[in-house]
Design a protein around this motif. Structure first.
Motif: not given
Lengths: 370, 60
Positions: A58-63, A65-75
């Protein structure tokens, strides 16, 4: 399990230690002040780890323009550096003072979460910053657990390792249920930035308890290193078809199902549910099932362990579908609890089979020596 | 040997995590999630019913 996710670590988030629960007499191990400090610190770290799993997507999704791909990259960044550093973690645990290793690990993770919190709270966070932070977080996490396991004999009396381990496993189990629920509410109430700040505080408190801890000097131990274990393991795996076929199934679960759960689950929760609150409940449901499953697995010795491993893991495979479905949140939570039972029975039965194999191999080698 | 198991699972997970987002964008979230479940369940049942795992009995 893996688990950081399992852990989420990928710790296992899925792995429940098959240690027996402490009985009333066994909590007497808490009379040792150093063990009390270790226990308190570890309980906080366990909560922090689970908080991390709920808050990070949820931290990533709060950025913006961030989407599912970004959540995957960060985790994925934390999972990648965890995987690389687990190799070194076991070696370091035996050569560097264990309390120091754990202390550094806690401080580094606390600082990482504090920076993440500051970036989010000041609206300056980017996905790339989080990828870098998570590479550091995963690396620090890898060193903690092997050092902690090695420190236990230094803070309890000889022969008390088992109740100590059981008590730590109990904390891990309780935190599997409570921490995601708390985390979900935290993210909803104070936001992802504030939640990362709370996570940073749990690491600071854990570091403080380690700072006060005075372990006995380490006895020289013969523990096989991860790398040596790995080389020996390769031969054992190749020569037994049940071992590699089970590993094939575990690999599919980790490569396909868990990524779908960790990335798509929070995404769907934020799109069609109450966001982090719902995701917290769903994760807590899984945790409750996993705890129930580990209680079952303590008493049940299946006569067809291979079939049980395959059947329970295929039940657990439904997690991807469940997390992304549009069913009501209570139904998703209930189904996740069922898969939690499956996951913990599966991994406990698997660990038991491996232990039996190891003790057979050990007996065979001692017989041939004489 | 459990480290061997650990390594296999741990190294594949970052790959899956990196791939699942783009895949979901391409073919849809629901399709990706159901696909992951179906493929994994098939693998689990296949290995459970074929050979080694089916014949496995507890050690005496």
């Amino acid at each position: 399990m893996p688990a950081h996710w399992h852990s989420a670590g990928v710790s296992t988030a899925t792995h429940v230690d098959p240690e027996p629960l402490p009985g009333p007499g066994r909590v007497s191990v808490l009379r040792h002040p150093p063990f009390r400090l270790l226990f308190a610190g570890q309980a906080l770290s366990a909560v922090g780890d689970r908080l991390f799993l709920v808050a990070t997507p949820f931290a990533v999704l709060a950025i913006p323009g961030a989407d599912a791909s970004d959540v995957g990259l960060v985790i994925g960044a934390s999972a990648l550096s965890l995987a690389v550093c687990v190799l070194i973690g076991g070696v370091v645990a035996d050569r560097v003072p264990r309390r120091l290793t754990m202390l550094v690990s806690d401080v580094v993770r606390g600082v990482v979460q504090a920076i993440g919190a500051a970036l989010l709270l000041t609206d300056r966070a980017t996905v790339m910053q989080f990828v870098v932070l998570m590479l550091v977080y995963g690396a620090a996490e890898a060193f903690f657990r092997p050092a902690m396991l090695g420190l236990i004999p230094q803070v309890v009396d000889p022969g008390e390792e088992q109740p100590a381990n059981a008590l730590l496993a109990l904390t891990a189990n309780v935190s599997m249920v409570l921490a995601p629920a708390i985390g979900g509410v935290l993210v909803a109430v104070i936001g992802p930035g504030g939640s990362l700040a709370v996570d940073a505080a749990t690491f600071a408190a854990s570091a403080l308890s380690l700072l006060m801890l005075r372990p006995r000097p380490a006895a020289p131990v013969e523990r096989s290193s991860f790398a040596k274990d790995l080389a020996g393991g390769f031969h054992e795996v190749r020569s037994r078809s049940w071992v590699w076929s089970a590993m094939l199934a575990f690999s599919a679960y980790h490569a396909l199902v868990l990524p779908a759960v960790f990335v798509l689950g929070p995404l769907v929760a934020s799109e069609i549910r109450d966001g982090a609150t719902s995701w917290g409940w769903i994760s807590a449901g899984f945790g409750a099932g996993a705890v129930a499953g580990s209680l079952v697995a303590l008493r049940w010795q299946p006569s067809r362990p291979g079939l049980v491993i395959g059947a329970t893991l295929s039940v657990a495979s439904a997690q991807g579908w469940i997390c992304a479905s549009s069913m009501p949140t209570w139904a998703v939570t209930g189904l996740e609890a069922v898969t939690g039972v499956g996951v913990s029975i599966c991994f406990t039965v698997w660990e038991t089979q491996l232990q039996q194999l190891r003790s057979l191999a050990c007996r065979a080698s001692t017989t041939s020596d004489h | 040997m459990s480290s061997f198991d650990y390594l296999g699972s741990l190294t594949l997970m970052p790959v899956g995590l990196a791939a699942v987002g783009p895949l979901a964008t391409e073919v849809g979230v629901r399709t990706t999630a159901v696909g992951a479940s179906v493929v994994t369940a098939t693998v689990c049942l296949a290995v459970a019913l074929s050979g080694g795992l089916r014949r496995l009995r507890p050690a005496e």
